[in-house]
Design a protein around this motif. Structure first.
Motif, PDB file in Angstrom:
ATOM      1  N   PHE A   1       0.910  -1.121  -0.109  1.00 53.13           N
ATOM      2  CA  PHE A   1      -0.008   0.232  -0.008  1.00 53.13           C
ATOM      3  C   PHE A   1       0.956   1.319  -0.006  1.00 53.13           C
ATOM      4  CE2 PHE A   1      -2.080  -3.676   1.854  1.00 53.13           C
ATOM      5  CZ  PHE A   1      -3.783  -3.464   1.217  1.00 53.13           C
ATOM      6  N   SER A   2       0.752   2.236  -0.887  1.00 55.68           N
ATOM      7  CA  SER A   2       1.569   3.193  -1.080  1.00 55.68           C
ATOM      8  C   SER A   2       0.942   4.481  -1.305  1.00 55.68           C
ATOM      9  CB  SER A   2       2.396   2.972  -2.306  1.00 55.68           C
ATOM     10  OG  SER A   2       3.176   1.973  -2.176  1.00 55.68           O
ATOM     11  N   THR A   3       1.481   5.512  -0.605  1.00 53.69           N
ATOM     12  CA  THR A   3       0.994   7.047  -0.971  1.00 53.69           C
ATOM     13  C   THR A   3       2.202   7.924  -1.085  1.00 53.69           C
ATOM     14  OG1 THR A   3       1.363   7.559   1.599  1.00 53.69           O
ATOM     15  CG2 THR A   3      -0.969   6.688   0.821  1.00 53.69           C
ATOM     16  N   TYR A   4       1.864   8.748  -2.068  1.00 49.91           N
ATOM     17  CA  TYR A   4       2.911   9.385  -2.730  1.00 49.91           C
ATOM     18  C   TYR A   4       2.994  10.776  -1.957  1.00 49.91           C
ATOM     19  CZ  TYR A   4       3.068   5.367  -5.609  1.00 49.91           C
ATOM     20  OH  TYR A   4       3.103   4.065  -6.049  1.00 49.91           O
ATOM     21  N   ASN A   5       3.773  11.113  -1.230  1.00 53.10           N
ATOM     22  CA  ASN A   5       3.721  12.533  -0.562  1.00 53.10           C
ATOM     23  C   ASN A   5       4.528  13.540  -1.120  1.00 53.10           C
ATOM     24  OD1 ASN A   5       2.554  11.624   1.972  1.00 53.10           O
ATOM     25  ND2 ASN A   5       4.313  10.690   2.594  1.00 53.10           N
ATOM     26  N   ASP A   6       5.297  13.294  -2.221  1.00 54.09           N
ATOM     27  CA  ASP A   6       5.873  14.303  -3.013  1.00 54.09           C
ATOM     28  C   ASP A   6       5.397  14.809  -4.076  1.00 54.09           C
ATOM     29  OD1 ASP A   6       7.878  14.162  -0.982  1.00 54.09           O
ATOM     30  OD2 ASP A   6       9.166  12.534  -1.900  1.00 54.09           O
ATOM     31  N   VAL A   7       4.258  14.407  -4.637  1.00 49.94           N
ATOM     32  CA  VAL A   7       3.791  14.581  -5.688  1.00 49.94           C
ATOM     33  C   VAL A   7       2.910  16.121  -5.760  1.00 49.94           C
ATOM     34  CG1 VAL A   7       3.542  12.572  -6.936  1.00 49.94           C
ATOM     35  CG2 VAL A   7       1.734  13.424  -5.361  1.00 49.94           C
ATOM     36  N   LEU A   8       3.034  16.934  -6.488  1.00 48.76           N
ATOM     37  CA  LEU A   8       2.223  18.119  -6.443  1.00 48.76           C
ATOM     38  C   LEU A   8       2.537  19.052  -5.389  1.00 48.76           C
ATOM     39  CD1 LEU A   8      -1.474  16.677  -7.251  1.00 48.76           C
ATOM     40  CD2 LEU A   8       0.002  17.899  -8.751  1.00 48.76           C
ATOM     41  N   ASP A   9       3.881  19.073  -5.251  1.00 48.35           N
ATOM     42  CA  ASP A   9       4.464  20.006  -4.388  1.00 48.35           C
ATOM     43  C   ASP A   9       4.248  19.589  -2.722  1.00 48.35           C
ATOM     44  OD1 ASP A   9       5.642  21.572  -6.290  1.00 48.35           O
ATOM     45  OD2 ASP A   9       3.564  22.792  -6.453  1.00 48.35           O
ATOM     46  N   GLY A  10       4.092  18.300  -2.614  1.00 49.89           N
ATOM     47  CA  GLY A  10       3.736  17.742  -1.159  1.00 49.89           C
ATOM     48  C   GLY A  10       2.456  18.302  -0.583  1.00 49.89           C
TER      49      GLY A  10
ATOM     50  N   LYS B   1      -4.872   8.228   3.604  1.00 46.42           N
ATOM     51  CA  LYS B   1      -5.241   7.100   4.290  1.00 46.42           C
ATOM     52  C   LYS B   1      -5.754   6.078   3.367  1.00 46.42           C
ATOM     53  CE  LYS B   1      -5.123   8.711   9.040  1.00 46.42           C
ATOM     54  NZ  LYS B   1      -5.678   9.205  10.300  1.00 46.42           N
ATOM     55  N   LEU B   2      -5.338   4.869   3.385  1.00 47.82           N
ATOM     56  CA  LEU B   2      -5.729   3.725   2.471  1.00 47.82           C
ATOM     57  C   LEU B   2      -6.511   2.855   3.385  1.00 47.82           C
ATOM     58  CD1 LEU B   2      -2.978   3.483  -0.216  1.00 47.82           C
ATOM     59  CD2 LEU B   2      -5.497   3.881  -0.720  1.00 47.82           C
ATOM     60  N   ASN B   3      -7.572   2.143   2.795  1.00 49.38           N
ATOM     61  CA  ASN B   3      -8.509   1.182   3.468  1.00 49.38           C
ATOM     62  C   ASN B   3      -7.909  -0.191   2.765  1.00 49.38           C
ATOM     63  OD1 ASN B   3     -10.262  -1.002   3.984  1.00 49.38           O
ATOM     64  ND2 ASN B   3     -11.596   0.744   4.983  1.00 49.38           N
ATOM     65  N   ASN B   4      -7.306  -1.051   3.496  1.00 47.67           N
ATOM     66  CA  ASN B   4      -6.692  -2.310   2.730  1.00 47.67           C
ATOM     67  C   ASN B   4      -7.721  -3.355   2.383  1.00 47.67           C
ATOM     68  OD1 ASN B   4      -7.269  -3.127   5.293  1.00 47.67           O
ATOM     69  ND2 ASN B   4      -5.029  -3.567   5.846  1.00 47.67           N
TER      70      ASN B   4
ATOM     71  N   THR C   1     -11.263  -2.444   1.426  1.00 47.69           N
ATOM     72  CA  THR C   1     -12.166  -1.771   0.293  1.00 47.69           C
ATOM     73  C   THR C   1     -11.437  -1.097  -0.639  1.00 47.69           C
ATOM     74  OG1 THR C   1     -12.489   0.287   1.586  1.00 47.69           O
ATOM     75  CG2 THR C   1     -13.945  -1.514   1.872  1.00 47.69           C
ATOM     76  N   GLY C   2     -10.157  -0.577  -0.465  1.00 45.39           N
ATOM     77  CA  GLY C   2      -9.420   0.220  -1.348  1.00 45.39           C
ATOM     78  C   GLY C   2      -9.742   1.657  -1.315  1.00 45.39           C
ATOM     79  N   SER C   3     -10.629   2.144  -0.608  1.00 49.40           N
ATOM     80  CA  SER C   3     -11.230   3.609  -0.367  1.00 49.40           C
ATOM     81  C   SER C   3     -10.084   4.475   0.207  1.00 49.40           C
ATOM     82  CB  SER C   3     -12.293   3.456   0.690  1.00 49.40           C
ATOM     83  OG  SER C   3     -13.278   2.725   0.296  1.00 49.40           O
ATOM     84  N   LEU C   4      -9.952   5.426  -0.168  1.00 48.94           N
ATOM     85  CA  LEU C   4      -9.001   6.619   0.023  1.00 48.94           C
ATOM     86  C   LEU C   4      -9.656   7.752   0.869  1.00 48.94           C
ATOM     87  CD1 LEU C   4      -5.962   7.768  -0.380  1.00 48.94           C
ATOM     88  CD2 LEU C   4      -7.311   9.175  -2.255  1.00 48.94           C
ATOM     89  N   THR C   5      -9.128   8.105   2.256  1.00 44.14           N
ATOM     90  CA  THR C   5      -9.439   9.152   3.140  1.00 44.14           C
ATOM     91  C   THR C   5      -8.548  10.182   2.903  1.00 44.14           C
ATOM     92  OG1 THR C   5     -10.853   7.850   4.373  1.00 44.14           O
ATOM     93  CG2 THR C   5     -10.039   9.780   5.218  1.00 44.14           C
ATOM     94  N   ILE C   6      -8.907  11.428   2.771  1.00 45.47           N
ATOM     95  CA  ILE C   6      -8.116  12.735   2.759  1.00 45.47           C
ATOM     96  C   ILE C   6      -8.241  13.433   3.924  1.00 45.47           C
ATOM     97  CG2 ILE C   6      -7.328  14.885   1.693  1.00 45.47           C
ATOM     98  CD1 ILE C   6      -9.222  12.641  -0.560  1.00 45.47           C
ATOM     99  N   THR C   7      -7.373  13.650   4.969  1.00 44.25           N
ATOM    100  CA  THR C   7      -7.692  14.311   6.083  1.00 44.25           C
ATOM    101  C   THR C   7      -7.213  15.804   6.181  1.00 44.25           C
ATOM    102  OG1 THR C   7      -5.373  13.554   7.087  1.00 44.25           O
ATOM    103  CG2 THR C   7      -7.356  12.160   7.483  1.00 44.25           C
TER     104      THR C   7
END
Length: 258
Positions: A69-78, A85-88, A90-96
């Motif tokens: 499971f990977s999230t890319y912190n450096d894209v779009l100027d961080g 946060k990824l749900n392992n 369902t694959g859902s994505l949460t933006i906090t």
């Protein structure tokens, strides 16, 4: 169309104008939003990609076969750093702790035996201030002139209500500006008035207290009017007195001459 994504992954890009369903979501700044993929069929060997913006920048990936499971912190100027946060399951994505820079189009792409995609349009709204009601100096002797205002707002509507009835409103779209909306009421008006600012997901209301905000000016107008009447009466009395004195003087002189 096939091109090379992160880590040599094959990424299929849906053509503009495809039949992908777009789900619209609205959220307040500082809150979180979850982009659900539960209604999309998933298999054990699927690769799930999350993309953002017109450039479809890859921001998260799930390889279910390798369980990475990977999230890319450096894209779009961080801008997404420590916010994804990824749900392992369902694959859902949460933006906090979401802000306005995270508003836009998100795309879920599932690559496997069956390719599918889903899009989410996320709108982010700032917290609304309470409207400020002030007395306008242009008030007349019969009406109290008021002004309801808010500063540094966008995508809002500012309205005056009499009870539950809309009296007037003004709207602004994208620009962050100040808004003002006037209202005139009689000093002795007993109706309930309120000024409301709202966007599609929230509102703030300030109620008008006529007796508190307008009464001091009503007293001033009242005192000014009373003073004017008193001056007029005094002037009239003085005039009458002068006439009486003149008449008496004329008659006295006439008597002396006789």
């Amino acid at each position: 169309m096939v091109d090379c994504g992160a880590e040599g992954e094959e990424v299929r890009e849906s053509a503009p104008g495809s039949d992908d369903k777009v789900e619209s979501l609205s959220v307040m700044e500082g809150d979180f939003v979850t982009l659900n993929s539960e209604d999309t069929e998933m298999h054990g060997d699927n690769t799930i990609l999350w993309k953002f913006g017109p450039e479809k920048s890859l921001i998260a990936k799930i390889n279910r076969e390798t369980k990475i499971f990977s999230t890319y912190n450096d894209v779009l100027d961080g801008r997404f750093r420590d916010r994804l946060k990824l749900n392992n399951q369902t694959g859902s994505l949460t933006i906090t702790d979401i802000t306005t820079v995270h508003a836009g189009l998100y795309e879920l792409e599932i690559i496997g035996e069956k390719w599918s995609s889903k899009a989410f349009s996320v709108s982010v709204y700032a917290h609304l201030p309470f409207p400020n009601i002030m007395q306008n100096r242009s008030s007349s002797s019969s009406n109290c002139s008021l002004l309801c205002s808010v500063v540094n707002v966008s995508d809002v509507t500012l309205s005056w209500y009499k009870g539950n009835s809309l009296l007037s409103s003004i709207s602004v779209s994208d620009l962050s500006i100040s808004l003002s909306l006037p209202l005139e009421v009689e000093y002795q008006d007993k109706n309930t008035y309120s000024c409301v600012i709202n966007n599609p997901i929230s509102n703030q209301t300030t109620h008008l207290d006529i007796s508190e905000l307008c009464q001091q000016y009503a007293d001033v107008h009242c005192c000014v009017s009373t003073e004017a009447v008193i001056r007029l009466v005094i002037s009239a009395l003085v005039g009458v007195a002068i006439v009486i004195v003149l008449v008496y003087d004329i008659r006295s002189r006439g008597s002396e001459q006789d």
